[in-house]
Design a protein around this motif. Structure first.
Motif, PDB file in Angstrom:
ATOM      1  N   GLY A 182       2.053   8.597  -5.165  1.00  0.00           N
ATOM      2  CA  GLY A 182       1.608   7.894  -3.968  1.00  0.00           C
ATOM      3  C   GLY A 182       0.136   8.116  -3.656  1.00  0.00           C
ATOM      4  N   LYS A 183      -0.582   8.704  -4.616  1.00  0.00           N
ATOM      5  CA  LYS A 183      -1.994   8.992  -4.342  1.00  0.00           C
ATOM      6  C   LYS A 183      -2.928   7.881  -4.806  1.00  0.00           C
ATOM      7  CE  LYS A 183      -1.561  13.981  -4.447  1.00  0.00           C
ATOM      8  NZ  LYS A 183      -0.843  14.717  -5.484  1.00  0.00           N
ATOM      9  N   ALA A 184      -2.449   7.013  -5.661  1.00  0.00           N
ATOM     10  CA  ALA A 184      -3.306   5.938  -6.166  1.00  0.00           C
ATOM     11  C   ALA A 184      -3.786   5.092  -4.988  1.00  0.00           C
ATOM     12  CB  ALA A 184      -2.530   5.072  -7.155  1.00  0.00           C
TER      13      ALA A 184
ATOM     14  N   LYS B 221     -10.284   2.400   3.082  1.00  0.00           N
ATOM     15  CA  LYS B 221     -10.863   2.270   4.427  1.00  0.00           C
ATOM     16  C   LYS B 221     -12.323   2.661   4.393  1.00  0.00           C
ATOM     17  CE  LYS B 221      -7.422   3.311   7.950  1.00  0.00           C
ATOM     18  NZ  LYS B 221      -6.782   4.389   8.670  1.00  0.00           N
TER      19      LYS B 221
ATOM     20  N   ASN C 118      -5.222  -2.013   0.004  1.00  0.00           N
ATOM     21  CA  ASN C 118      -4.899  -1.847   1.416  1.00  0.00           C
ATOM     22  C   ASN C 118      -4.943  -0.387   1.858  1.00  0.00           C
ATOM     23  OD1 ASN C 118      -4.280  -2.865   3.949  1.00  0.00           O
ATOM     24  ND2 ASN C 118      -2.076  -2.585   3.652  1.00  0.00           N
ATOM     25  N   ASP C 119      -5.035   0.536   0.893  1.00  0.00           N
ATOM     26  CA  ASP C 119      -5.111   1.957   1.246  1.00  0.00           C
ATOM     27  C   ASP C 119      -6.554   2.367   1.512  1.00  0.00           C
ATOM     28  OD1 ASP C 119      -2.451   1.870   0.551  1.00  0.00           O
ATOM     29  OD2 ASP C 119      -2.794   2.620  -1.471  1.00  0.00           O
TER      30      ASP C 119
ATOM     31  N   TYR D 240      -4.755   1.764  -3.621  1.00  0.00           N
ATOM     32  CA  TYR D 240      -4.733   0.306  -3.773  1.00  0.00           C
ATOM     33  C   TYR D 240      -5.626  -0.277  -2.670  1.00  0.00           C
ATOM     34  CZ  TYR D 240      -0.760   1.107  -6.866  1.00  0.00           C
ATOM     35  OH  TYR D 240       0.045   1.536  -7.895  1.00  0.00           O
TER      36      TYR D 240
END
Ligand code: FES
Ligand code: FES
Lengths: 756, 157
Positions: free
Chosen positions: A29-31, A38, A35-36, A33
Motif C-alpha cells: 500500500g506504499k506505492a 499531494k 490520487n495519493d 498512485y
C-alpha cells in the motif's frame, strides 16, 4: 497450468522469472498512485459538462461562483484562445468555445479548496444552451442531410480509406463458395481500475509540471505545450505509479491535463483533478465502435480467394486516434492468411457521442471477431474442418503478406495445432462447442511517426556499482521494466537486483513515442540492450585503463590478463575522478529499418510480427441461451519469452479482457447518453467469470527482437473473440454477429426472434 | 454538515477524530489519516479497491459512513507489514506474480485476510467467491487465486 514450449518440446523454465522490486510497494500500500499524491497548497478542480448531445452555448452565467467561500478560480472556453488540438486532427478545444458535441463535453471548470466545494461551485454555474439536432448512428451521420458536427468535416466524414489489392471483383466471380455477413462491435472501455487523475503545478522556475501516469508522456507533453503555447522545455510530466492503461491511456485524458494546467496557472497553486468512475465512462476515450460488412470467397478446396469489406467506425464527437485505430481494424487481420485479393472501404464518422480512442489491440480484436466468425461460416459451407481451413491458408516465415508485411518469424501453424490439441479439437465431446481463431499483430509498430521509429535508452554506472537504466517506455503494470532489467542483466552479466529502470520523468528519460503499437519489448527493449552493451564496453575500457592491462568482464567483475581483479564501484570511481564528476553512461539507440510503404499503405509497417491462436470450449443452454465458457487455450508465438512470470500474467489478463469483450462489455447509449456508466452496469469479468486459461508459448527465436523476443501484451486479447464466437456458434448451432455475445442474444438467435 | 467525535481502533491503536459522520470511511482513512493504501476505484461499492477489515470482515470502505465505525476495529493494508517486512499474504502475491498495476492489490489482500480468518483452508472456488467483489482488470485473477491458496498453505504449516 501454463505450458511453455521450447521448439515445441514442453518444459517449464523458471530462471527467467523476475519482478520489479516496485511490486513490494504495491502489496504494502506504499506505492504512490496519482490520487495519493499531494502538494502543499493544492486545490481541487471539477468540470461542468454538457448535459446535451449537441447544442450551442448562448451564455455561461458564472454568477457569484468565484465569490463562493473556498473557490479560487473558474474557467470557461471564452477566456481561452481558440486553438484546436488533437492527435490525428486538430478538432478539440480544452473547453468548448461555442458548441458542445456530446453529453459530457467540457464547458467550464472550477478550482477550490476541496472536491466538495469545487463540485458545488460547478453545479452553481448556469449555462444557456440552444439545442441543435444530433446524430447518433454513424451510418445516419454519413448521410448528406444529417446534422453536422464539425465544419471542416463534410458529411461528418472524419476519415476514409479505399483499399484495393489484386482484383477482388474477378476473384469473387471465380469463387466456388462465397459467404458474407455484417458484424457489429460496440465501443468498449479499457476500464483500468484507477480513474484518471493529475496534479498540475506551475511556477516561473520549474515551469509547468503535470504529475500523471500516462502511457506516452512525451507525446502528451508536446501536445500540451503546443496547445497552451508554452515552451516545450517548460512542460514536464512526472509519472506516479499507473493503475492500468491497456492502450486506453496512451494519451491519458488531455482535456483533464489542460484544464488542470490552466487552473494551476490561473491560481498559482497546484491543482488536482480526478475523473469519477462515471466520468471515466463519459469522457475516458473508449475504443471506436464498428459495423463491418464482410464478404469472403473461396475455392472448393478451401483456398481463400478474396475478401471485401465495407466498414463504418464510430468516432464519437472528437477524433483522437480513431483514424489509426480504424485503419488497423480494417486491414491488419488480412495478413493472418493468404488473401490475394482485397477490397476495403472504411469510413470513420463523427457522431454526437462519447469521443473515442483505443484499447489494447488497437481494433485488431474487433476485426478478429468478424473475420474469424466469417471464416467458420465459410468452413461450414465448404464442408471443411475449420482448423484445416486455417492451416491451409495461414501465413508462415518468409512470407510477404497482401499488404506488404514481411514475416521474419512465424509459428502460427504451430500455434493453431497446439491450441486445437489442447482444447481437444480432435476428440470433441458432445454437448460442448469448440472454436478456434488466429491472429497477427505488429510487434514494434513503425508507423506512428515515420521520422521517429525507434527508441533510445541510457545505462549509467552508479558509484556504488549499481546500474540505472533511463528509458522513455512506461511500465503500467505490464512488466516492461522487469523485462528491461532482465535484458540489461543479461548483457552486463550482473544480477537483476543491481539494476533499476527509471522512466517516469520526461526531464530525465529519453524521448519516446510511448507505449503503443507493441513497441515496448521489441523497440524499447532493444534500445536498452544497446545501451547496456555500450556501457559494458565503456566499463571494460575504463578498467583496462585502470589496470593498464586488457580486461574481461564476468559476473560484474573485471579481471585482467595478469589476473588482477577490480569491482564495478572502483571502475565507477576511477572514471568519476578522472573526469571530475562524470559517470560512465552507455547511450543506446535502436533505429529500425525505415518502413517503406507506398501511398496505398503497402509495405512493412513493423519491426516484426507476433502470432497467436486461441481455442475455446463452451457450453450453451439451449433453453435460455446461457453461455458457460469452460476453457480458453492461448497459444502464442511471441518469440523467445524473456520474463515468464509476467508473460503468463499478460496471457491470463489479456485473455480475460478478450472474454469481457466477447461476452460482457459494450457501451449502451440512449439518445447519446451513456446508459451504463458505472462498474455495476458496464460489467467487466469478475473472478467468477474467468474460465480455465492455458497459456502456451511456442518459442521461436525472432531475428529482430531483443534476445529473439516479440511483443505479447496486445495480441493476447485478439484471438479470444473469434474463438469464443465460434465456440458459441458451434454449441448453439446459431451465430451471434453482434458483440457482446450474451445469453439474451443467443436465445433470440435460437428462437428466431428478432429484436432491437 | 455537523461534525462528531468518532472513536475507533485503527490498525490496533485507539484513535479519535472530529469529523462529519457521513464522510466515507475510505475518505476518512485516506484524507484524515493519510492512509492512502486503500484505493478508490469507483466510490460506489462496485470495485473492491477500497476493501478494509471492519471487525475482521471485508467491507468496501467507500460505502461505510465514518459514523458507523465508532467503537469498531478497522484494519487497513498499512497494518499488515511489520517492521517493514511484508506478511505472508503480501509475500504470496509477489511470489505468484499476482500483481500487475497493483491498484486492486491492497483490496484483494484485505479480502484474502478476511477469508483466511473465517476459513483457513479454502478451496479454489471459495477463494474466487471471496474475491468476487474485488475487480482486477490486469491479471485475469488466476495468479491472485494461486497467491491466496499459497497463503492458506503457509498459514496451515
Ligand atoms: S472504491 Fe469502494 S468499491 Fe470501488
Ligand atoms: S493488478 Fe491491475 S487491477 Fe489488479
Amino acid at each position: 497450468m501454463p505450458i511453455i514450449t521450447e521448439n515445441i518440446t514442453r518444459e517449464k523454465k523458471t530462471e527467467t522469472d523476475f519482478q520489479s522490486p516496485e511490486v513490494w510497494t504495491k502489496v504494502t500500500g506504499k506505492a504512490v498512485y496519482g490520487n495519493d499524491f499531494k502538494l502543499p497548497g493544492m486545490l481541487y478542480g471539477k468540470i461542468l459538462r454538457s448535459p446535451h448531445p449537441h447544442a450551442r452555448i448562448k451564455k455561461i452565467n458564472l454568477g457569484s461562483v468565484e465569490a463562493m467561500p473556498g473557490v479560487y478560480a473558474s474557467l470557461t472556453g471564452a477566456e481561452l484562445p481558440e486553438r484546436p488540438y488533437g492527435i490525428v486532427f486538430d478538432d478539440e478545444l480544452p473547453l468548448a468555445a461555442e458548441l458542445v458535441r456530446y453529453i459530457g463535453d467540457e464547458v467550464a471548470a472550477v478550482a477550490a479548496v476541496d472536491n466538495e466545494t469545487a463540485s458545488k461551485a460547478v453545479e452553481a454555474i448556469n449555462v444557456d444552451y440552444e439545442m441543435l439536432p444530433a446524430v447518433f448512428s454513424p451510418r445516419e451521420a454519413l448521410k448528406p442531410d444529417a446534422p453536422q458536427l464539425h465544419e471542416k468535416f463534410k458529411d461528418n466524414l472524419a476519415w476514409e480509406r479505399n483499399l484495393l489489392r489484386g482484383d477482388s471483383d474477378k476473384a469473387f466471380r471465380e469463387a466456388d463458395v462465397i459467404v458474407e455477413n455484417t458484424f457489429t462491435i460496440p465501443s468498449v472501455h479499457s476500464t483500468y481500475l484507477e480513474p484518471t487523475v493529475c496534479v498540475a503545478a506551475d511556477d516561473p522556475y520549474n515551469g509547468l509540471i503535470i504529475h500523471t501516469a500516462v502511457q506516452s508522456p512525451d507525446a502528451v507533453r508536446v501536445i500540451i505545450a503546443k496547445a497552451l503555447e508554452l515552451p516545450l522545455s517548460k512542460v514536464r510530466i512526472v509519472g506516479p505509479v499507473m493503475g492500468g492503461g491497456f492502450g486506453g491511456r496512451v494519451y491519458g485524458n488531455l482535456k483533464l491535463y489542460m484544464i488542470a494546467s490552466l487552473l494551476a496557472i490561473k491560481t498559482g497553486r497546484p491543482v488536482k483533478m480526478q475523473l469519477t468512475r462515471e466520468e471515466e465512462f463519459l469522457v475516458g476515450r473508449p475504443m471506436i465502435a464498428a459495423e463491418m460488412h464482410l464478404k469472403m470467397g473461396f475455392k472448393n478446396d478451401g483456398t481463400i480467394l478474396a475478401r471485401e469489406a465495407d466498414i463504418v467506425t464510430d468516432n464519437g464527437a472528437y477524433s483522437a486516434q480513431a483514424p489509426w485505430v480504424s485503419k488497423t481494424l480494417s486491414e491488419r487481420n488480412d495478413s493472418v492468411y493468404h488473401i490475394p485479393n482485397i477490397k476495403t472501404r472504411v469510413r470513420l464518422a463523427y457522431t454526437n457521442k462519447v469521443p473515442t480512442g483505443q484499447y489494447r489491440a488497437y481494433g485488431n480484436q474487433a476485426a478478429n471477431f468478424a473475420t474469424e466468425s466469417l471464416l467458420d461460416m465459410g468452413a461450414v459451407k465448404l464442408g471443411i474442418d475449420p482448423l484445416k481451413l486455417r492451416l491451409k491458408n495461414c501465413v508462415k516465415t518468409g512470407d510477404t503478406t497482401v499488404h506488404g508485411l514481411k514475416i521474419k518469424s512465424c509459428a502460427l501453424a504451430e500455434c493453431l495445432k497446439a491450441a486445437a490439441e489442447e482444447i481437444g479439437w480432435y476428440d470433441r465431446k458432445k454437448g460442448y462447442g469448440y472454436g478456434i481463431s488466429a491472429a497477427i499483430h505488429a510487434s514494434g509498430s513503425l508507423v506512428f511517426d515515420k521520422n521517429f521509429r525507434g527508441a533510445a535508452a541510457l545505462a549509467r554506472l552508479e558509484l556504488d556499482g549499481r546500474i540505472s537504466i533511463f528509458s522513455g517506455e512506461q511500465d503500467y503494470g505490464q512488466g516492461a521494466h522487469a523485462t528491461f532489467t532482465l535484458i540489461a542483466s543479461r548483457v552486463l552479466g550482473i544480477s537483476p537486483e543491481m539494476i533499476t529502470v527509471y522512466s517516469r520523468d520526461t526531464l530525465s528519460s529519453p524521448h519516446s513515442i510511448g507505449a503503443l503499437g507493441n513497441r515496448q519489448t521489441t523497440i524499447g527493449g532493444k534500445a536498452v540492450q544497446m545501451a547496456a552493451k555500450r556501457l559494458r564496453e565503456l566499463i571494460v575500457l575504463t578498467a583496462a585503463d585502470m589496470l593498464e592491462d586488457p580486461v574481461v568482464m564476468e559476473k560484474g567483475t573485471l579481471r585482467s590478463a595478469s589476473d588482477r581483479i577490480v569491482e564495478l564501484p572502483l571502475v565507477a570511481y576511477h572514471y568519476h575522478s578522472l573526469t571530475c564528476g562524470l559517470s560512465l553512461i552507455g547511450e543506446g539507440r535502436y533505429v529500425p529499418e525505415p518502413s517503406e510503404y507506398d501511398e496505398t499503405g503497402y509495405g512493412n509497417i513493423a519491426v516484426t510480427y507476433s502470432f497467436a491462436a486461441h481455442g475455446a470450449v463452451v457450453e450453451v443452454d439451449k433453453t435460455t441461451g446461457a453461455i458457460t465458457v469452460h476453457k480458453i487455450v492461448a497459444a502464442h508465438d511471441s518469440g523467445k519469452i524473456i520474463n515468464q512470470i509476467s508473460a503468463i500474467g499478460q496471457v491470463f489478463g489479456g485473455t480475460t479482457q478478450g472474454l469481457g469483450m466477447s461476452c460482457y462489455e459494450g457501451y449502451l447509449f440512449n439518445k447519446g447518453e451513456v446508459a451504463n456508466a458505472s462498474l455495476a452496469d458496464y460489467r467487466i469479468p469478475t473472478s467468477l467469470d474467468v474460465p480455465d486459461i492455458t497459456p502456451i508459448f511456442i518459442e521461436n527465436e525472432d531475428p529482430e527482437g531483443p534476445y529473439g523476443a516479440k511483443g505479447l501484451g496486445e495480441i493476447v486479447q485478439i484471438p479470444v473473440l473469434g474463438a469464443v464466437a465460434n465456440a458459441v456458434a458451434d454449441a448453439a448451432g446459431v451465430r451471434v454477429t453482434d458483440l457482446p455475445i450474451t445469453a439474451e442474444k443467443v436465445y433470440q438467435a435460437l428462437s428466431g426472434w428478432e429484436c432491437e | 454538515m455537523k461534525k462528531e467525535i468518532i472513536k475507533f481502533i485503527l490498525n490496533g491503536e485507539q484513535v479519535e477524530v472530529y469529523v462529519d459522520p457521513a464522510k466515507s470511511l475510505l475518505h476518512l482513512l485516506r484524507n484524515d489519516f493519510g492512509l492512502t493504501g486503500s484505493k478508490e476505484g469507483c466510490g460506489q461499492g462496485e470495485c473492491g479497491a477500497c476493501t478494509v477489515l471492519l471487525d475482521d470482515l471485508a467491507v468496501n470502505s467507500c460505502l461505510i459512513p465514518a459514523g458507523k465505525v465508532s467503537g469498531c476495529s478497522v484494519v487497513t493494508i498499512e497494518a499488515l507489514s511489520r517492521d517493514g517486512k511484508p506478511d505472508f499474504v503480501q509475500e504470496s502475491f509477489v511470489e505468484k506474480g499476482a500483481v500487475q498495476c497493483g491498484f486492486c492489490s491492497p483490496g484483494m489482500i484485505m479480502s484474502a485476510h478476511a477469508l483466511l480468518k473465517q476459513n483457513p483452508r479454502p478451496d479454489a472456488m471459495e477463494v474466487r467467491t471471496a474475491i468476487s467483489g474485488n475487480l482486477c482488470r490486469c491479471t485475469g485473477y488466476k495468479q491472485i487465486e494461486e497467491a491466496i491458496l499459497l497463503s492458506a498453505e503457509k498459514l496451515n504449516k
